[in-house]
Design a protein around this motif. Structure first.
Motif, PDB file in Angstrom:
ATOM      1  N   ALA A   2       0.788  -1.076  -0.232  1.00  0.00           N
ATOM      2  CA  ALA A   2      -0.188  -0.089   0.161  1.00  0.00           C
ATOM      3  C   ALA A   2       0.684   1.096   0.075  1.00  0.00           C
ATOM      4  N   ASN A   3       1.816   1.146   0.746  1.00  0.00           N
ATOM      5  CA  ASN A   3       2.927   2.284   0.231  1.00  0.00           C
ATOM      6  C   ASN A   3       4.336   2.261   0.043  1.00  0.00           C
ATOM      7  N   ALA A   4       3.778   1.369  -1.548  1.00  0.00           N
ATOM      8  CA  ALA A   4       5.141   1.433  -2.223  1.00  0.00           C
ATOM      9  C   ALA A   4       5.170   2.605  -2.939  1.00  0.00           C
ATOM     10  N   PHE A   5       4.537   3.403  -2.549  1.00  0.00           N
ATOM     11  CA  PHE A   5       4.833   4.809  -4.092  1.00  0.00           C
ATOM     12  C   PHE A   5       5.371   5.542  -2.855  1.00  0.00           C
ATOM     13  N   ARG A   6       5.413   5.594  -1.732  1.00  0.00           N
ATOM     14  CA  ARG A   6       5.904   6.443  -1.130  1.00  0.00           C
ATOM     15  C   ARG A   6       7.409   6.562  -0.425  1.00  0.00           C
ATOM     16  N   ARG A   7       7.349   8.105  -0.263  1.00  0.00           N
ATOM     17  CA  ARG A   7       8.992   8.086  -0.072  1.00  0.00           C
ATOM     18  C   ARG A   7       9.402   8.290   1.766  1.00  0.00           C
ATOM     19  N   ARG A   8       8.107   9.042   1.950  1.00  0.00           N
ATOM     20  CA  ARG A   8       8.180   9.054   3.136  1.00  0.00           C
ATOM     21  C   ARG A   8       7.287   8.051   4.074  1.00  0.00           C
ATOM     22  N   LYS A   9       7.789   6.791   4.733  1.00  0.00           N
ATOM     23  CA  LYS A   9       6.886   6.037   5.201  1.00  0.00           C
ATOM     24  C   LYS A   9       7.851   4.588   6.354  1.00  0.00           C
ATOM     25  N   THR A  10       8.850   5.417   6.435  1.00  0.00           N
ATOM     26  CA  THR A  10       9.386   4.598   8.237  1.00  0.00           C
ATOM     27  C   THR A  10       9.308   4.417   9.155  1.00  0.00           C
ATOM     28  N   HIS A  11       8.401   5.731   9.331  1.00  0.00           N
ATOM     29  CA  HIS A  11       7.562   5.990  10.380  1.00  0.00           C
ATOM     30  C   HIS A  11       6.476   4.868  10.598  1.00  0.00           C
ATOM     31  N   THR A  12       5.357   4.316   9.412  1.00  0.00           N
ATOM     32  CA  THR A  12       4.496   3.196   9.564  1.00  0.00           C
ATOM     33  C   THR A  12       5.451   2.223   9.844  1.00  0.00           C
ATOM     34  N   PHE A  13       6.685   1.813   9.904  1.00  0.00           N
ATOM     35  CA  PHE A  13       6.937   0.471   9.937  1.00  0.00           C
ATOM     36  C   PHE A  13       7.205   0.655  11.431  1.00  0.00           C
ATOM     37  N   VAL A  14       7.479   1.757  11.967  1.00  0.00           N
ATOM     38  CA  VAL A  14       7.804   1.709  13.078  1.00  0.00           C
ATOM     39  C   VAL A  14       6.870   1.121  13.877  1.00  0.00           C
ATOM     40  N   PHE A  15       5.692   2.072  13.919  1.00  0.00           N
ATOM     41  CA  PHE A  15       5.015   2.157  14.520  1.00  0.00           C
ATOM     42  C   PHE A  15       4.179   0.829  14.428  1.00  0.00           C
ATOM     43  N   THR A  33       0.117  11.944   8.201  1.00  0.00           N
ATOM     44  CA  THR A  33      -0.405  13.723   7.610  1.00  0.00           C
ATOM     45  C   THR A  33       0.505  14.792   7.431  1.00  0.00           C
ATOM     46  N   LEU A  34       1.237  14.977   8.636  1.00  0.00           N
ATOM     47  CA  LEU A  34       2.458  15.483   8.250  1.00  0.00           C
ATOM     48  C   LEU A  34       3.339  15.468   7.186  1.00  0.00           C
ATOM     49  N   ALA A  35       3.382  13.806   6.756  1.00  0.00           N
ATOM     50  CA  ALA A  35       4.560  13.215   6.320  1.00  0.00           C
ATOM     51  C   ALA A  35       3.715  13.401   4.384  1.00  0.00           C
ATOM     52  N   TRP A  36       1.889  13.349   4.496  1.00  0.00           N
ATOM     53  CA  TRP A  36       1.728  13.007   3.613  1.00  0.00           C
ATOM     54  C   TRP A  36       2.222  14.170   3.171  1.00  0.00           C
ATOM     55  N   ASN A  37       1.506  15.406   3.932  1.00  0.00           N
ATOM     56  CA  ASN A  37       1.244  17.244   3.169  1.00  0.00           C
ATOM     57  C   ASN A  37       2.127  17.243   2.453  1.00  0.00           C
ATOM     58  N   ARG A  38       3.991  16.905   3.585  1.00  0.00           N
ATOM     59  CA  ARG A  38       5.109  17.483   3.068  1.00  0.00           C
ATOM     60  C   ARG A  38       5.432  17.193   1.568  1.00  0.00           C
ATOM     61  N   GLU A  39       5.656  15.595   1.404  1.00  0.00           N
ATOM     62  CA  GLU A  39       5.564  15.125   0.236  1.00  0.00           C
ATOM     63  C   GLU A  39       4.966  14.967  -0.829  1.00  0.00           C
ATOM     64  N   LYS A  40       3.218  15.223  -0.903  1.00  0.00           N
ATOM     65  CA  LYS A  40       2.730  15.688  -1.927  1.00  0.00           C
ATOM     66  C   LYS A  40       2.621  14.319  -2.935  1.00  0.00           C
ATOM     67  N   PRO A  41       2.692  13.427  -2.078  1.00  0.00           N
ATOM     68  CA  PRO A  41       2.712  12.152  -3.110  1.00  0.00           C
ATOM     69  C   PRO A  41       1.639  12.194  -4.164  1.00  0.00           C
ATOM     70  N   VAL A  42       1.774  11.379  -5.202  1.00  0.00           N
ATOM     71  CA  VAL A  42       0.808  11.149  -6.167  1.00  0.00           C
ATOM     72  C   VAL A  42       0.736   9.797  -6.143  1.00  0.00           C
ATOM     73  N   ALA A  43      -0.690   9.821  -5.271  1.00  0.00           N
ATOM     74  CA  ALA A  43      -1.038   8.066  -5.438  1.00  0.00           C
ATOM     75  C   ALA A  43      -1.383   7.079  -6.590  1.00  0.00           C
ATOM     76  N   PRO A  44      -0.797   6.278  -6.993  1.00  0.00           N
ATOM     77  CA  PRO A  44      -1.108   5.357  -8.285  1.00  0.00           C
ATOM     78  C   PRO A  44      -2.912   5.174  -8.439  1.00  0.00           C
ATOM     79  N   VAL A  45      -2.926   5.176  -9.642  1.00  0.00           N
ATOM     80  CA  VAL A  45      -4.022   4.975 -10.348  1.00  0.00           C
ATOM     81  C   VAL A  45      -4.714   4.019 -10.118  1.00  0.00           C
TER      82      VAL A  45
END
Length: 470
Positions: free
Chosen positions: A158-171, A228-240
């Motif tokens: 689900a997070n393969a397209f994101r760059r800022r995601k380390t925090h997800t696996f820590v939590f 949410t902060l990581a998403w807003n900072r990165e502004k990733p383009v969610a895959p279609v």
């Protein structure tokens, strides 16, 4: 030479040198100095530092390094107390603790890795928070290992397209691999050992729910803000992606997970006597449980298609790493646990004395923190038993008048296993799987830094609310 072969040679050597009946008694913890903990400190520092200062050496030879630390405990121990005593300590750890531990993990890892969660999952903050919440709930139903193995790969995809995601696996480690397992004996090994010693099955559900809910809600809230902060900072383009309903492929493995949980519960209720295994008295039901875990593993391997495992990103590296490193950890921590079990007669008497007030009554908040801090670096299951026994060891008293003390011990062992990668085996497995997928996880000390920032203040709050010092 692999770590397991090296440890096997040490065991074989012990068998050749041990007395004929191979039943030499273990050395009382009161006779051991803190110096016997040096190999344990050594394996911990190797895990923490070598990936940073000698990454190539560590990644190619960590099994041999782990085996070396095991030998650096066993060989001097044999020279000091006799080969028979060393053999006894080795077989005690391997037969009664390590083999049941690793076969259960193997069954859950193999079966969980054969369940493919399909569907249109895009790692937005809302979806990620929901996945972590589901995993936190499932952990008490199928164990922290089972829930972690079921959900870590869907979270990765689900997070393969994101760059800022380390925090997800820590939590994910905080919640799914640890705190989520606090509501039943199936959830985490410490509670299962309490169940085997007479704590009723639903006691954790009714007595630890408030502590569990407090930690889970706060951590999920913090995670949602961070993501949410990581998403807003990165502004990733969610895959279609093609909209596809969430579904499960690999139902055989779902039933294998259920069967594993049923075996765990059955070992708590069925009593079939004891049998000698390499000189150690082991319950027959535990022997049968180990065999059933291996059968479940075999069924999962035989009847799960290669295509499904490849689609799930399954690999054996994570469980092999856990098997090698935890074999050495279990061996090297044996004298440390023996010293703690010696209580007032051991080298850690000053630490043990902190658990009781002048009137001899247990101090719950001290039990919470001592159990927790030691569970962060020792295996949390035997640490739970040490403090369970220090608190009197009577399950009826602990479930009644001593309920706050038992809750403190239980929460300390389960919650604070999240403070380091080695506090609970699923932590290391999640780390290894994430890194297999090319995502860099925090180093050992960096991960402990995450725990210091987010977990330790939370545990202080839990202390003040539930185990308030008086």
């Amino acid at each position: 030479m692999t770590a397991m072969r090296a440890l096997g040679l040490v065991m074989a050597g012990g068998l050749l040198l041990a007395p004929g009946d191979a039943l030499a008694a273990g050395v009382p913890g009161a006779q051991l100095s803190l110096a016997w903990g040096i190999p344990f400190v050594g394996i911990l520092l190797s895990i923490a530092l070598m990936p940073l200062v000698a990454a190539h050496l560590w990644h190619h030879h960590y099994g041999k390094i782990a085996a070396l630390w095991g030998a650096l405990f066993l060989l001097p121990f044999a020279a000091t107390f006799g080969a028979g005593a060393a053999w006894y300590e080795l077989t005690h750890v391997m037969v009664l603790e390590y083999i049941p531990f690793i076969t259960l993990l193997l069954a859950l890892y193999t079966a969980g890795g054969g369940v493919l969660l399909k569907g249109s999952l895009v790692g937005t903050p809302g979806v990620n928070t929901a996945l972590l919440a589901i995993g936190t709930i499932l952990a008490s139903l199928m164990g922290t290992t089972g829930a972690a193995m079921l959900l870590i790969r869907p979270v990765l995809r689900a997070n393969a397209f994101r760059r800022r995601k380390t925090h997800t696996f820590v939590f994910f480690i905080f919640l799914v691999a640890n705190i989520g397992g606090s509501l039943s004996p199936v959830g985490d090994p410490p509670l299962y050992l309490g169940f085997l010693r007479g704590v009723s099955f639903f006691w954790p559900t009714t007595h630890l729910f408030a502590e569990f809910a407090t930690c889970a809600v706060i951590l999920l809230g913090i995670y949602w803000v961070l993501d949410t902060l990581a998403w807003n900072r990165e502004k990733p383009v969610a895959p279609v992606v093609d909209k596809q309903a969430v579904g499960i492929e690999g139902w055989l493995n779902v039933w294998m997970v259920v069967a594993t949980v049923a075996v765990v519960i059955g070992m708590g209720y069925v009593k079939l006597g004891v049998v000698s295994v390499l000189g150690q008295m082991m319950e027959v039901e535990r022997v049968l449980g180990i065999l059933l875990f291996l059968v479940i593993t075999g069924i999962s391997v035989a009847f799960t298609t290669r295509e499904l495992r490849e689609a799930n990103g399954f690999a054996w590296g994570a469980i092999l790493e856990v098997a090698k490193l935890f074999a050495a950890i279990f061996i090297c921590m044996a004298p440390v646990l023996a010293i703690l079990r010696a209580g007032a007669d051991g080298a850690a008497a000053g630490l043990v004395a902190l658990t009781s007030g002048p009137d001899g009554a247990p101090i719950p908040w001290v039990y919470f923190w001592l159990t927790g801090v030691l569970s962060s670096f020792l295996d949390n299951a035997p640490t739970y038993i040490v403090f369970f026994e220090l608190a009197g060891g009577d399950p009826l008293w602990l479930m009644g008048q001593g309920a706050m003390t038992l809750a403190a011990i239980s929460c300390g062992a389960v919650f604070m296993g999240a403070n380091s990668y080695i506090g609970n085996a699923p932590n290391f497995m999640v780390k290894a799987i994430v890194e297999e997928n090319g995502i860099r996880m925090p180093s050992f000390f960096a991960y402990c830094g995450w725990a210091m920032i987010f977990l330790v203040p939370l545990f202080v709050l839990v202390t003040l609310i539930f185990f308030r010092p008086v």
